[in-house]
Motif scaffolding. Structure first.
Motif: not given
Length: 406
Positions: A165-166, A195-200, A210-211, A216-219
């Motif tokens: 996830l993270s 950035t691209d975890g399991l929860d897409m 969603v995680y 979605l919000l940026g770094s």
């Protein structure tokens, strides 16, 4: 059914023979090469493999009840130039089976990848800092579990609370600090979130989050995570030289630890309200207790562990093994009297219950099994029955695992 059980029994016999032939009771610290007389310059390499035969009772009509699985194949290396610097590299693969094999070994499931790569600087004898792709996690002992010496067949899945996830397979890229003040040990870390975890998934208007905060919000708003784990050693002191927590010492020394940990990811989850993406903080906290001690003078011992964990992945979050709510988990095992250089048996039981705010049903998981040690953890055979129930879904599995660790 009978044919599959006969195959499993045959696998048990073959693995037992292999373990007797390859066991190493005189392991004495493994393959460590010293480059100076006092041992401050050295190189060490570890290797292990876990092979499984798995029988599942609830599968689709076109899926076999029985399959083989290369659960883990790993190599870990670390070295010191002197007593100030250490570098560690850990690579391997997981869960290689008929569905992840590829014709020429070039598919994603067949590929080795780095689990850990970090460098460490020792400030003094008791405190160190470092950075890289590392496993100095927060939350609980089980979120830092070694895969070399678990009591149960495998770790409690829900305790690897951020895996995918993270992070990358329970590892983040970042910096860490670790050490001890007497019997009090600590490890803390500041890391980048994946950035691209399991929860897409994409959030739906008015729905659960969603995680995917960084995606979605940026770094800038959701890029960092913070973690820590702290424990007090009431009896013998455990080593924190490496982050991998021991599952069972088989009575090697008396250990009684009480710990607590956390994981924080500001704006880690995202929900959609109208046309606006709203971040929600992810916060996970746990307390746990670990006890391992010899009983008498003939090789018997007990291992026990229990934890309570509070999970907040965002309002009514639920995805795969993860969900906002709480978890209790525990296991206990007993090693029968026996010569440490001969076969020793360790039956065990485990139980976990996960509640989720999003649904009324709990996920309950019960396990019972036994380890047969032919040379401690270096040559081990494990059989476990596990039953999992979540709503209308019920799954029972019988797994036999052979492990060699050198």
């Amino acid at each position: 059914m009978k044919k599959n059980l006969l195959l499993l029994a045959g696998f048990l016999f073959a693995c037992q023979w292999m373990m007797y032939s390859q066991g190493a009771p005189s392991y004495e610290g493994g393959y460590k090469v010293k480059f100076d007389e006092d041992g401050k310059k050295y190189f060490r390499i570890l290797s292990w493999a876990q092979v499984q035969g798995v029988y599942a009772d609830e599968v689709p009509d076109d899926v076999s009840h029985f399959n083989f699985n290369l659960r883990r194949a790993r190599v870990l290396m670390y070295a010191q130039l002197n007593d100030k610097f250490l570098i560690l590299t850990h690579f391997g693969l997981n869960n290689l089976n008929a569905n992840s094999l590829s014709p020429t070994g070039k598919g994603d499931g067949s590929q080795l990848f780095f689990h850990d790569v970090w460098a460490q600087y020792n400030l003094n004898e008791h405190h160190s800092v470092g950075g890289g792709l590392h496993y100095f996690n927060g939350i609980s002992r089980l979120n830092n579990q070694s895969t070399l010496n678990m009591l149960t067949l495998d770790n409690n899945r829900q305790s690897w609370s951020t895996l995918g996830l993270s992070d990358q397979f329970a590892r983040h890229i970042g910096v860490f600090g670790k050490g001890n003040f007497g019997k009090f040990q600590y490890q803390v870390a500041i890391n980048d979130a994946i950035t691209d975890g399991l929860d897409m998934r994409m959030p739906e208007d008015g729905g659960a989050p969603v995680y995917g905060g960084r995606r979605l919000l940026g770094s800038r708003d959701a890029g960092m995570v913070y973690a820590g784990y702290f424990d007090y050693n009431f009896l013998d002191q455990e080593s924190n030289f490496l982050p991998y927590k021991v599952g069972t010492y088989l009575g090697g020394k008396p250990i009684f630890n009480v710990g607590a940990g956390f994981f924080l990811h500001p704006n880690g989850s995202v929900k959609l309200e109208g046309a606006e993406l709203i971040g929600e903080d992810v916060s996970i906290f746990a307390i746990d207790v670990f006890y391992d001690a010899p009983l008498g003078e003939k090789g018997s011992s007990i291992t026990a562990y229990a934890t309570f964990q509070s999970n907040d992945y965002g309002t009514d979050y639920l995805y795969s093994a993860y969900g906002t709510g709480s978890m209790i988990y525990g296991h206990v095992g007993y090693v029968f009297n026996g010569d440490v250089n001969k076969t020793r048996l360790q039956p065990y039981v485990s139980y976990g219950s996960n509640s989720y705010d999003a649904v009324d049903d709990n996920r309950n998981i019960f396990g019972v099994g036994a380890n047969a040690y032919f040379a401690g953890h270096h040559s081990k055979l494990t059989m476990e029955y596990k039953n999992e129930k979540f709503g209308d879904v019920k799954l029972g599995t019988i797994t036999l695992q052979a492990m060699i660790y050198l």
